[in-house]
Design an enzyme around this catalytic site. Structure first.
Site, PDB file in Angstrom:
ATOM      1  N   HIS A 167      47.723 -17.089 -68.244  1.00 16.85           N
ATOM      2  CA  HIS A 167      46.660 -17.873 -67.618  1.00 16.85           C
ATOM      3  C   HIS A 167      46.449 -17.496 -66.154  1.00 16.85           C
ATOM      4  CE1 HIS A 167      50.006 -20.651 -66.262  1.00 16.85           C
ATOM      5  NE2 HIS A 167      49.237 -20.672 -65.183  1.00 16.85           N
ATOM      6  N   ASP A 178      51.426 -18.050 -73.787  1.00 13.97           N
ATOM      7  CA  ASP A 178      51.061 -17.900 -72.380  1.00 13.97           C
ATOM      8  C   ASP A 178      52.037 -16.948 -71.690  1.00 13.97           C
ATOM      9  OD1 ASP A 178      49.848 -18.236 -69.931  1.00 13.97           O
ATOM     10  OD2 ASP A 178      50.869 -20.126 -69.475  1.00 13.97           O
ATOM     11  N   GLY A 210      50.996 -22.665 -58.367  1.00 18.38           N
ATOM     12  CA  GLY A 210      51.462 -21.519 -57.598  1.00 18.38           C
ATOM     13  C   GLY A 210      52.778 -20.966 -58.101  1.00 18.38           C
ATOM     14  N   SER A 225      53.291 -20.691 -61.382  1.00 22.82           N
ATOM     15  CA  SER A 225      52.980 -20.135 -62.698  1.00 22.82           C
ATOM     16  C   SER A 225      53.424 -18.680 -62.804  1.00 22.82           C
ATOM     17  CB  SER A 225      51.473 -20.220 -62.957  1.00 22.82           C
ATOM     18  OG  SER A 225      51.084 -21.530 -63.263  1.00 22.82           O
ATOM     19  N   GLY A 226      53.912 -18.341 -63.978  1.00 21.71           N
ATOM     20  CA  GLY A 226      54.333 -16.970 -64.229  1.00 21.71           C
ATOM     21  C   GLY A 226      55.737 -16.670 -63.774  1.00 21.71           C
TER      22      GLY A 226
END
Length: 750
Positions: free
Chosen positions: A87, A139, A241, A243-244
């Site tokens: 995402h 995701d 922020g 994310s990932g």
């Protein structure tokens, strides 16, 4: 909901996931390389509830930059490959061009010199073909670097789990990133990498928590390939922020990446743990994408298998209850705080966390300089319930708009020593910006600022919240759009169940507490400067939730607890306000209010003797009544008259009295306003003296009375049994109608 800033994207590479949910065994040609170590870091001793990481602690953590700034996190899994979340790169089914992204490796603080850090361009971005949105899983994304990373003490790959790898529920793992430290609260300079310890939750436990209605009744289905980590009580979590970024667990001296930060409902909210992509589920897909890369990611054999399959039954799920807003009984507020400033009366506020008190800023501003609060805090004291001694004040933070905006008349006082919340005192709950206090909510008034004690018994301070449309339009502008549920309201209006005769609470020394499921929220502060206009309106606290949260880093913002929208369901249609006067919107009738104020313009006109007439409030000082009811036949002497407002039909008439006048005729416009069309003719309940032709007489006598413009009355609905037909709305009045009407001027006593 996704934990990053989404950007416009362009399609790049999408790859299928063969055997994504199958265990995979290594073939003889797929043995792990022995010359590439993984999951090792330098020994060492914000993310929501986290703290600064030490340099070199998480050498696989990378920062993904787009447009010159940090957008998402990621993890180095091989010299040429970074693992992140899909995402971060996709919007509406398309991918950002890889050339617009860069990877920063070996960075600890993103402000200042980046010693040992280096940047790599991105050659390709790959996401699963079945990814569509975070709530549906898959995701994850792989970034192929244009050139291999320079490995060293500050840059090392993390180990990846095989599909057969099992992480024990309850294991303490760590999430890292440069994301927000709270919702809508960015990580402050110098932007040091944050770390937070999170507990792995079983699928059954996580599903149990997410099956409880959350913000706006949202629930979530936990799907295969998802992993939950956090705490039922919240307060520690990843955020926008992050994310990932990686969620890593240590096993046998190596760090394995169990999850990829994916999404959540808010950040650190109660019963809303973070949701991560389970890396082990996607071993086969990762291997296929990096095939041919030398060296590739390392999937070590799990050091030791769990003793048993730790499937947690649903019944073991414990829902965390709010830690705020509990009072032994209404009026006994354990969060009530008195701020003692030498030379001033005590200022009443509320405890909102272990270390912070919220109070009006106007208590502490110098009269000679409204912009300069005093700084001699050594002599200040705070009195809290059940505390044997006064607390000292370490810091005063006033709202930036406090000196000129009544709605922002707020200040936060930090206590030198945090209080123990295991017993009284306890903090009050604060609402998030999207909180919707339902009409009919049970509320109370509490002391606020430098107010005096309430007059009369505590029952006088009971209130019921009115609908947002009625409240907003009474104090808003004609034609203004009414905020929908989920949008911060402009005002909150409680209708008091009882009130002392002649007293209108004409001051701003009250706060509004509203209850949901036994928990009290500080809903409003300071009522509007509105004289004796009813109902009182309070400035909503929820618009200041982010500011309070930012300053305190720990105030108890709580999700909505009551979701009974009523038979009509959620209010989703935009509404506008009817014609408005200086005394409020005319003809507004609340949809839900205590008995006696459903028709707030009705008045009881008590005439000396045994007569009670119906009157209509036209303006704060004027009531319209039928002449025949007030005056004796042939008499011109005005008898002794008392007018009672706000109680018509709610209180029994005095013994021997009877209502001698039929109710007036009211009609409703399409905009929602009620209009006085006629007053009953003597001896009839079906014939009415029309009001419209008497506009000149009424206007000349009562300058504050509000008449609909000539273009306003034709907009009558064409159906509905409780509305007036068009011909009645246009009825002409009798030339003698003035003889049937009497205007009473009121002497308001306070």
């Amino acid at each position: 909901m996704a934990r990053h800033l989404l950007l416009p994207v362009v399609m790049l590479v999408i790859s299928p996931i063969p055997g994504a949910f199958q265990d995979s065994a290594l073939s003889p040609t797929q043995e792990e390389p022995e010359d590439l170590d993984c999951g090792r870091s330098e020994p060492s001793a914000r993310i929501v509830g986290g703290s600064d990481a030490q340099p070199g602690t998480w050498p696989w953590q990378v920062s993904l930059h787009h447009g010159g700034g940090h957008i998402c996190g990621g993890s180095l899994i091989a010299p040429s490959w970074v693992l992140s979340a899909a995402h971060c790169f996709m919007t509406n089914g398309t991918l950002e061009p890889a050339a617009e992204w860069s990877v920063l490796l070996g960075v600890h603080s993103q402000d200042g010199p980046l010693d040992g850090a280096h940047t790599r361009a991105v050659a390709a971005i790959v996401v699963p073909v079945n990814y569509s949105q975070v709530e549906l899983g898959a995701d994850l994304a792989l970034l192929h670097l244009a050139s291999p990373a320079s490995l060293g003490p500050a840059v090392r790959p993390v180990c990846l789990p095989r599909a057969s790898h099992r992480f024990v529920h309850g294991t303490a793992c760590w999430a890292t990133g440069w994301g927000d430290v709270q919702e809508a609260d960015p990580l402050p300079l110098p932007w040091v990498l944050q770390e937070v310890e999170l507990r792995l939750l079983g699928e059954a436990t996580c599903q149990c928590l997410y099956s409880q209605p959350g913000p706006f009744n949202l629930t979530l289905q936990i799907l295969p390939g998802m992993l939950c980590a956090g705490y039922p009580e919240g307060r520690r979590d990843t955020c926008q922020g992050d994310s990932g970024g990686p969620l890593v667990c240590e096993e046998g001296g190596r760090w394995f990446q169990a999850g990829i930060t994916s999404f959540g409902f808010g950040c650190g909210r109660r019963n809303r743990p973070g949701v991560f992509t389970a890396v082990a589920t996607y071993e086969a897909w990762i291997r296929e994408q990096v095939m041919g890369s030398e060296p590739g990611p390392v999937f070590p054999t799990q050091p030791q298998k769990p003793q048993s399959d730790p499937q947690e039954p649903r019944e073991n799920c414990t829902i965390a209850l709010p830690e705020c807003g509990k009072a032994p009984r209404p009026g006994a507020w354990p969060w009530e705080a008195q701020v003692i400033v030498p030379g001033s009366r005590p200022c009443h506020g509320a405890l909102v966390s272990e270390s912070w008190v919220l109070a009006p800023a106007s208590c502490f501003l110098h009269p000679s300089s409204s912009d300069s609060p005093p700084r001699d805090l050594d002599a200040w004291r705070v009195l809290l319930p059940s505390r044997p001694r006064a607390e000292r004040v370490a810091r005063l933070v006033q709202h930036e708009n406090a000196s000129w905006d009544d709605a922002s008349d707020l200040a936060l006082l930090q206590l030198r020593t945090p209080v123990n919340l295991s017993a009284a005192p306890r903090p009050v709950c604060l609402p998030h910006p999207e909180h919707y206090f339902l009409p009919g909510s049970r509320c109370r008034l509490a002391r606020w600022g430098r107010g005096e004690p309430a007059l009369g018994p505590g029952a006088l301070l009971e209130a019921e919240l009115l609908g947002g449309w009625w409240c907003h339009c009474l104090y808003g502008r004609q034609g203004a759009a009414v905020p929908l549920p989920g949008d911060p309201p402009h005002a909150l209006c409680p209708a008091y169940q009882e009130e002392e005769a002649g007293h209108c609470w004409n001051d701003s020394h009250w706060s509004l507490l509203c209850q949901e499921e036994g928990t009290w929220f500080l809903a409003g502060i300071r009522d509007f400067p509105s004289g004796c206009l009813r109902p009182r309106a309070f400035f909503p606290v929820q618009t200041h939730g982010p500011w309070i949260s930012h300053v305190t880093q720990g105030a108890y913002l709580e999700d909505q607890l009551t979701w009974d929208w009523g038979p009509d369901g959620e209010e989703t249609e935009t509404q506008t306000c009817p014609p408005h006067t200086q005394h409020g919107a005319c003809g507004l009738r609340p949809e839900a209010a205590p008995v006696g104020v459903l028709w707030p313009w009705l008045a009881e006109v008590h005439v000396a003797g045994d007569r009670v007439c119906t009157g209509i409030l036209l303006a704060p000082g004027w009531v319209l009544a039928a002449t025949h009811c007030v005056l004796r036949p042939g008499s011109t002497t005005v008898p002794y008259i008392e007018v009672y407002l706000g109680r018509a039909g709610a209180s029994p008439l005095p013994q021997g009295h009877q209502m001698t006048s039929a109710p007036p005729l009211l009609c409703q416009t399409t905009e929602g306003s009620w209009v006085l069309v006629g007053m009953a003719v003597q001896g009839s309940r079906e014939l009415f003296a029309a009001i419209g032709p008497e506009e000149a007489w009424i206007s000349q006598t009562v300058g504050e009375a509000h008449f609909l413009p000539s273009s306003g009355s034709p907009h009558w609905p064409t159906g509905g049994s409780n509305l007036c037909p068009p011909e009645l709305a246009k009825a002409s009045g009798s030339p003698r109608a003035v003889h049937f009407l009497l205007l009473l001027t009121l002497l308001i006593q306070s």
